[in-house]
Design an enzyme around this catalytic site. Structure first.
Site, PDB file in Angstrom:
ATOM      1  N   ASP A   1      44.735  50.084  42.787  1.00 50.34           N
ATOM      2  CA  ASP A   1      43.944  49.272  41.880  1.00 50.34           C
ATOM      3  C   ASP A   1      44.580  49.373  40.481  1.00 50.34           C
ATOM      4  O   ASP A   1      45.533  50.132  40.269  1.00 50.34           O
ATOM      5  CB  ASP A   1      42.466  49.707  41.876  1.00 50.34           C
TER       6      ASP A   1
HETATM    7  C1  BGC Z   1      39.533  45.745  39.968  1.00 48.38           C
HETATM    8  C2  BGC Z   1      40.043  45.064  41.201  1.00 48.38           C
HETATM    9  C3  BGC Z   1      40.936  43.906  40.833  1.00 48.38           C
HETATM   10  C4  BGC Z   1      42.038  44.397  39.945  1.00 48.38           C
HETATM   11  C5  BGC Z   1      43.035  43.323  39.555  1.00 48.38           C
HETATM   12  C6  BGC Z   1      40.615  46.029  38.958  1.00 48.38           C
HETATM   13  O1  BGC Z   1      40.093  46.442  37.747  1.00 48.38           O
HETATM   14  O2  BGC Z   1      38.882  46.930  40.331  1.00 48.38           O
HETATM   15  O3  BGC Z   1      38.973  44.648  41.997  1.00 48.38           O
HETATM   16  O4  BGC Z   1      41.425  43.291  41.992  1.00 48.38           O
HETATM   17  O5  BGC Z   1      41.463  44.922  38.766  1.00 48.38           O
HETATM   18  O6  BGC Z   1      42.520  42.454  38.641  1.00 48.38           O
END
Ligand code: BGC
Length: 758
Positions: A283
């Site tokens: 993530d």
């Molecule tokens: C979130 C994810 C997301 C990623 C990319 C993160 O902060 O937890 O769900 O896909 O950002 O934007």
């Protein structure tokens, strides 16, 4: 030749084809990798964002230069359309040494530009065909804009509505969550990933992110392995079984080790036990966040992640900047780097990017398909199926298309708040508001008097926190009392009040946890004043989470929960308010009476001192100040018509392994409208070697019944529906007594007993 033999030959042929395809891919990648330097291999593991939709403080630097040097495997978060994507791809395939195409990811979560209801809302349709369709449309639009990879579905089971991200998933139930996960993966990926309108799905957040302690985002999830297996892991597994191409590791720690560096999770469970062959991405900066978790410096946490089984590092650039050193120091192996690089190249190969790196960018297709009439029609239809009628006294709904309506509330005319969280490509200027929807559906036959009535909140420091992405909470220059007076005046001149209230879009979603999940005070004051007028008050609720609605449930005449309904929400809401569509949604996460009841979910265990709901016996499992029951139970939702259920009939009282129990009920539409009903089947294993929940959803059927019509609904229950994880984490059945329940929600059920014999 017999039919079976033919089938066998067909399977052999198919498997051979797959092997041949795999062999071709492997040869291609082996050849490519033989030409790659160590730096280029590590570069493939690097996923960066040039800005756009970002959820952290770090935005990648010198992106073009890094692409040119082969130090970037993919880009994500570009919301400005295909031109920027094309430019970046040009650099990669024309100016980098080996011309390896980039992969482009984006948070396509509940639609791309045509936005559907938030995922929690979508799940309330209990209609996997519609859900799959929403994902298919999202993939069609996103791919036309150049996106190869959607960071969805989010399948985290969530039983704590304080957690803002409950909006992004399918609620509390592992069985329903698994069906939704599968439908979304199928919708995004279709059956051929190389197609121009298919995108690779990414199941997230692996794992257990929804069990964040205290509902506070990014907090640890600490639970027994048994609980994980019993309640939390199934939807991830379902996505993997459905062929999802990628997995995103979560921010939280599990058993004391953050998911991104957790070898048990990413290798032992995901790859070895579940057989996942695709790519695992971190993530947003979850690699470098392990420094704050206390797992070491950037080099150490990066090495830990790679060893754990992570392939791609989102934004942290820990892989890019430290893996070479770790290799030299023997902290990671060449094999580990090669394996990660291969998986990323495989994903690109499967997406057809080596054949045509520009295949998903199509200005023509974008112009034709994005926000097309057809997509908007689908968004309107799907949204209407997601709304949940929580209360409807005196059949106040559907509204008549005549007379005067006082349309009040801060969300009645708020284009910015229709889409809800994670609609990064949505353009709010395209949204249909409730006021416009009502005009579209009821035309001039109703007289609408509009008054804002209240701000979404009057708390200035809270407003600042919510408004990070723009003025979702717009503060009127008038005083709260002036606004209420105007609304009361409108109510007094009307036959009915429709009050559109609830949360601003970014009161849920990432980093939007709340300790108070009631309707904000400014709006409560408005509702109280409206109720005092004595006019029927219909609450149309916008929300990304179950809210505490005890006062509203006691005082409003009707409540229609519409979540955040997307681009066409206003039209869909009007369709339901005026009865063009009879609501059929059922909630997929329990609504508590107050925050103190959280976590509250239907499939809880019994305790040794269960409370039977009557009186106040001391030394039972209960509260002094509130009942154990939720305000609205899982599976609950009304219709404009009513349904009655016959008693259950079973084809037998005893079954043995291999036999099927047939559970039959007759459902009758006893009201005045045609309507749909989701008939739900739950079971309870009465005696087992590990304690079992008091109810577990095992099957459901959504049926349509004309007014006065009856239908027999039959469910088949076999051994697979009666298994559970024992204390050795083996998925087993145990003979003994069971109960089966069938009903309109998890509480209001008929029940029967049966025995599973050895
Ligand atoms: C979130 C994810 C997301 C990623 C990319 C993160 O902060 O937890 O769900 O896909 O950002 O934007």
């Amino acid at each position: 030749m017999k039919k079976n033999q033919l089938l066998f030959l067909a399977i052999i042929f198919f498997v051979n084809q797959l092997h041949a395809q795999d062999a071709k891919m492997n040869a291609f990648i082996t050849n490519l990798m033989s030409k790659m330097t160590l730096e280029e291999k590590i570069g493939q593991l690097n996923l960066v964002t040039p800005g756009g939709a970002v959820t952290g403080s770090v935005v990648s630097k010198d992106v073009d230069d890094k692409i040119r040097k082969g130090f970037v495997g993919g880009l994500f978060g570009i919301t400005t359309g295909p031109d920027k994507i094309r430019q970046a791809q040009d650099i990669a395939v024309k100016n980098s040494r080996l011309h390896i195409p980039l992969i482009f990811g984006l948070d396509v979560i509940h639609g791309h530009k045509t936005v559907f209801p938030i995922p929690l809302g979508l799940s309330c349709s209990w209609d996997t065909t519609l859900i799959e369709r929403s994902a298919r449309i999202a993939a069609t639009e996103a791919s036309a804009d150049g996106i190869d990879w959607a960071y969805s579905p989010m399948v985290d089971i969530a039983r704590d509505p304080r957690w803002g991200r409950i909006a992004e998933g399918a609620g509390e139930d592992p069985y329903l969550g698994s069906l939704v996960a599968r439908a979304m993966v199928k919708g995004y990926q279709g059956n051929d990933l190389t197609k121009n309108d298919a995108v690779m799905a990414c199941v997230k957040h692996f794992a257990l992110y929804g069990a964040a302690e205290a509902g506070r985002d990014y907090n640890p999830s600490d639970m027994s392995r048994l609980r994980m297996y019993q309640f939390y892991l199934a939807p991830y597994k379902a996505a993997i079984d459905a062929g999802v191409g990628s997995v995103m590791s979560s921010f939280n720690e599990i058993d004391g080790i953050p998911a991104t560096g957790n070898k048990w999770l990413l290798t032992d469970l995901l790859r070895k036990q579940w057989g996942f062959k695709g790519l695992v991405v971190s993530d947003y900066t979850s690699v470098s966040e392990m420094i704050a978790h206390g797992m070491g410096n950037l080099q150490e946490v990066s090495a830990l992640s790679l060893r754990a089984g992570l392939d791609m590092d989102m934004v942290a650039e820990g892989f890019l900047n430290t893996l070479k050193k770790s290799l030299q120091e023997g902290k990671v192996t060449q094999q580990q780097i090669d394996a990660a690089c291969r998986r990323i190249l495989e994903a690109k190969y499967k997406l057809g990017l080596f054949d045509d790196p520009y295949r998903r960018m199509s200005t023509d297709r974008a112009a034709k398909e994005i926000l097309s009439e057809e997509h908007r029609r689908a968004a309107r239809e799907i949204a209407a199926h997601c709304f949940v009628l929580l209360k409807n006294n005196n059949q106040t709904l559907p509204l008549k298309k005549s007379g005067t309506i006082a349309l009040v509330g801060p969300l009645a005319n708020s284009q910015r708040n229709m889409l809800g969280t994670w609609s990064v490509s949505g353009d709010f200027s395209k949204d249909v508001t409730v006021i416009d929807g009502i005009k579209n559906v009821a035309g001039s036959s109703v007289n609408v008097i509009y008054a804002k009535g209240a701000n979404l909140s009057d708390d200035t420091s809270f407003i600042k926190r919510v408004n990070v992405f723009g003025p979702e909470i717009e503060v009127d220059s008038r005083s709260p009392q002036e606004m209420i007076n105007e609304a009361v005046d409108a109510a007094n001149k009307s036959d009915v009040v429709v009050a559109v209230v609830g949360e601003a879009a970014d009161m849920t979603g990432e980093a939007s946890s709340m300790s108070n999940i009631g309707i904000p005070e400014s709006q409560e004051n408005l509702l109280q004043a409206l109720v005092k007028t004595g006019k029927p008050v219909v609450v149309v609720l916008f929300n990304g989470r179950p809210m505490t609605l005890t006062w509203e449930n006691d005082h409003a005449t009707a409540i229609l929960d519409t979540w955040f309904g997307g681009t066409e929400a206003g039209n869909a809401i009007a369709d339901v308010l005026f009865g063009n569509y009879n609501p059929s949604g059922k909630i997929t996460a329990t609504f508590p009476r107050n925050v103190g009841q959280i976590p509250i979910y239907y499939s809880h265990k019994n305790t040794g001192r269960p409370y039977d709901g009557t009186g106040f016996p001391k030394f039972k499992s209960n509260y002094l100040d509130v009942s154990n029951d939720p305000l609205y139970p899982f599976g609950y939702g009304l219709s404009y018509t009513t349904f009655s259920y016959s008693d259950i009939t079973l084809n037998k009282k005893h079954i043995i392994p291999g036999e099927t129990l047939r559970v039959k009920v007759t459902v009758t539409n006893t009201g005045n409208y045609d309507g749909e009903e989701t008939v739900q089947l739950y079971t309870r294993d009465m005696v087992a070697s590990v304690t079992q929940p008091v109810k577990e959803l095992k099957k459901f059927q959504k049926i349509f019944l004309k007014k006065g019509e009856s239908k027999e609904v039959t469910f088949s229950i076999g051994l697979d529906n009666l298994k559970f994880y024992n204390s050795d984490l083996k998925y087993v059945y145990e003979a003994g007594d069971f109960k089966v329940f069938v009903g309109t929600n998890s509480q209001d059920v008929k029940e029967a007993d049966f025995v599973l014999d050895k």
